[in-house]
Design a protein around this motif. Structure first.
Motif, short mmCIF file in Angstrom:
data_model
loop_
_atom_site.label_atom_id
_atom_site.label_comp_id
_atom_site.label_asym_id
_atom_site.label_seq_id
_atom_site.Cartn_x
_atom_site.Cartn_y
_atom_site.Cartn_z
N ASP A 60 0.83 -1.21 0.00
CA ASP A 60 0.00 0.00 0.00
C ASP A 60 0.86 1.26 0.00
OD1 ASP A 60 -2.29 -1.59 0.14
OD2 ASP A 60 -2.26 -1.61 2.34
N ARG A 61 0.35 2.29 -0.64
CA ARG A 61 0.97 3.60 -0.63
C ARG A 61 -0.11 4.64 -0.32
NH1 ARG A 61 4.40 0.48 -0.69
NH2 ARG A 61 6.29 0.33 -1.97
N PRO A 62 0.24 5.69 0.42
CA PRO A 62 1.53 6.09 0.98
C PRO A 62 1.99 5.13 2.09
CG PRO A 62 -0.03 7.93 0.97
CD PRO A 62 -0.81 6.70 0.71
N LEU A 63 3.32 4.96 2.23
CA LEU A 63 3.88 4.05 3.22
C LEU A 63 5.02 4.71 3.98
CD1 LEU A 63 4.29 1.24 4.52
CD2 LEU A 63 5.76 0.67 2.56
N MET A 64 4.87 4.77 5.30
CA MET A 64 5.96 5.21 6.17
C MET A 64 6.41 4.02 7.01
SD MET A 64 6.16 8.12 9.19
CE MET A 64 6.28 9.54 8.10
N ILE A 65 7.71 3.76 7.00
CA ILE A 65 8.28 2.65 7.76
C ILE A 65 8.90 3.20 9.04
CG2 ILE A 65 10.05 0.85 7.74
CD1 ILE A 65 9.64 0.70 4.67
N LEU A 66 8.47 2.68 10.18
CA LEU A 66 8.97 3.11 11.48
C LEU A 66 9.96 2.06 11.98
CD1 LEU A 66 5.67 4.37 13.15
CD2 LEU A 66 7.28 5.62 11.71
N SER A 67 11.22 2.45 12.06
CA SER A 67 12.30 1.49 12.34
C SER A 67 13.13 1.92 13.54
CB SER A 67 13.20 1.37 11.11
OG SER A 67 14.33 0.57 11.36
N ASN A 68 13.77 0.93 14.15
CA ASN A 68 14.83 1.23 15.11
C ASN A 68 16.09 1.60 14.33
OD1 ASN A 68 15.05 -1.58 14.26
ND2 ASN A 68 16.67 -1.77 15.80
N HIS A 69 17.11 2.08 15.04
CA HIS A 69 18.33 2.55 14.38
C HIS A 69 19.53 2.08 15.18
CE1 HIS A 69 20.86 4.80 11.84
NE2 HIS A 69 20.75 6.01 12.36
N LEU A 84 13.50 3.85 -1.72
CA LEU A 84 12.88 4.49 -0.56
C LEU A 84 13.62 5.78 -0.24
CD1 LEU A 84 15.20 3.69 1.65
CD2 LEU A 84 13.85 1.61 1.94
N GLY A 85 13.06 6.53 0.68
CA GLY A 85 13.69 7.75 1.14
C GLY A 85 13.93 7.68 2.63
N PHE A 86 14.85 8.50 3.13
CA PHE A 86 15.17 8.52 4.54
C PHE A 86 14.87 9.89 5.14
CE2 PHE A 86 17.97 5.16 2.94
CZ PHE A 86 17.75 4.15 3.87
N ALA A 126 5.15 14.45 3.65
CA ALA A 126 3.84 14.13 3.05
C ALA A 126 3.90 14.19 1.53
CB ALA A 126 2.78 15.08 3.59
N ASP A 127 4.63 15.17 1.00
CA ASP A 127 4.76 15.30 -0.45
C ASP A 127 5.51 14.11 -1.04
OD1 ASP A 127 4.57 17.02 -2.94
OD2 ASP A 127 6.74 16.80 -2.80
N ARG A 128 6.58 13.68 -0.35
CA ARG A 128 7.35 12.53 -0.82
C ARG A 128 6.50 11.26 -0.77
NH1 ARG A 128 12.75 11.96 -0.60
NH2 ARG A 128 12.67 14.17 -1.11
N LEU A 129 5.74 11.08 0.29
CA LEU A 129 4.88 9.91 0.41
C LEU A 129 3.81 9.92 -0.67
CD1 LEU A 129 4.40 9.85 4.30
CD2 LEU A 129 5.59 8.12 2.93
N ASP A 130 3.27 11.10 -0.94
CA ASP A 130 2.22 11.22 -1.95
C ASP A 130 2.75 10.88 -3.34
OD1 ASP A 130 -0.51 11.72 -2.48
OD2 ASP A 130 -0.04 13.71 -3.25
N GLY A 131 4.08 11.04 -3.52
CA GLY A 131 4.70 10.70 -4.81
C GLY A 131 4.93 9.22 -4.98
N GLY A 132 4.60 8.43 -3.95
CA GLY A 132 4.70 6.98 -4.06
C GLY A 132 5.96 6.38 -3.46
N ASP A 133 6.84 7.22 -2.94
CA ASP A 133 8.08 6.70 -2.36
C ASP A 133 7.87 6.35 -0.89
OD1 ASP A 133 9.41 7.16 -4.72
OD2 ASP A 133 10.21 9.10 -4.12
N PRO A 134 8.18 5.12 -0.48
CA PRO A 134 8.17 4.81 0.95
C PRO A 134 9.24 5.65 1.65
CG PRO A 134 8.24 2.80 -0.36
CD PRO A 134 8.51 3.94 -1.30
#
Length: 254
Positions: A60-69, A84-86, A126-134
């Motif tokens: 699914d898109r938009p997709l935000m991945i919540l990760s540990n670091h 993807l983007g960071f 939000a703009d990056r997510l709307d463009g389809g990039d996770p």
């Protein structure tokens, strides 16, 4: 000798990749998404990093991945999987070499000390997510020693808004676990040797990783989260990452 054998090919690939990616970003070519993926895969191969993926990123898109670091290695490990983007702290933009590479990967920089900038950064996310990039958000806000998960911050999670077409945003937890080196389980005492955190200097840590190599890492994708407020979603993501980390670091006997 091993660091030299690794650094020289990586440097050559970097010098070739930078102008290619600059052109792709400048003219908004589809290649701007895939050049970083190929680059990170090459870097991992040279470093001798093996990645095991459990689960999969949500379709699914938009997709935000919540990760540990855990380490600077996280960028290559994740960047090698798919486009993807960071989201990174603003200081990274000024780091020699690394800042340039981060900008070419279209990283979104955030100044966590400037609350007034949160709205601008959220709009950019939000703009990056709307463009389809996770987009990957290291929700702890910093890196850890790899043995634990720090509390997740919810401030930027609200940027995962419905798309312009009305599709609801999807949040997905992701656990990054460094599990072995040279075929030997790292264990609690040795895992911080791979992790990069606190006030560690980057150059000595980088050289040690280059010298040793043979790192094994697990990526565990959790079930997507949808239909809840940002603080609740962040709490659910943190709990899921903690559970996946515990499972990765303490596997049950076969």
């Amino acid at each position: 000798m091993r660091p030299v054998l690794v650094l020289v090919p990586v440097l050559i690939a970097t010098l070739i990749g930078i102008p290619c990616q600059w052109v792709a970003v400048r003219f908004t070519l589809d290649a701007r998404r895939w050049i970083p993926v190929l680059y990170h895969r090459f870097v991992l191969a040279m470093l001798g990093v093996k990645v095991r993926v459990i689960g999969a990123p949500a379709a699914d898109r938009p997709l935000m991945i919540l990760s540990n670091h855990v380490s600077w290695l996280d960028i290559a490990v994740l960047g090698a999987q798919f486009p993807l983007g960071f989201i990174a702290k603003s200081e990274v933009a000024g780091w020699p070499g690394i800042g340039l590479l981060a900008r070419l990967q279209r990283t979104i920089f955030v100044d966590r000390q400037a609350r007034a900038a949160t709205g601008r950064v959220s709009a950019e996310i939000a703009d990056r997510l709307d463009g389809g990039d996770p987009v990957v958000l290291f929700a702890e806000g910093t890196s850890s020693d790899g043995n634990r998960v720090l509390p997740f911050r919810s401030a930027l999670v609200g940027a995962a808004r419905p798309s312009a077409e009305g599709r609801p945003a999807t949040l997905q937890p992701l656990a990054i676990a460094y599990v072995a080196q040279g075929g030997v389980p790292l264990g609690r005492a040795r895992r911080p040797l791979v992790a990069w955190y606190g006030d560690m200097d980057l150059a000595p840590h980088l050289m040690e990783v280059l010298r040793r190599g043979g790192i094994e890492v697990e990526l565990r994708f959790g079930a997507p989260i949808a239909g809840t407020d940002r603080k609740t979603a962040t709490s659910h993501a943190e709990a899921a990452v903690r559970a996946m980390m515990a499972e990765a670091l303490n596997p049950r006997p076969a």
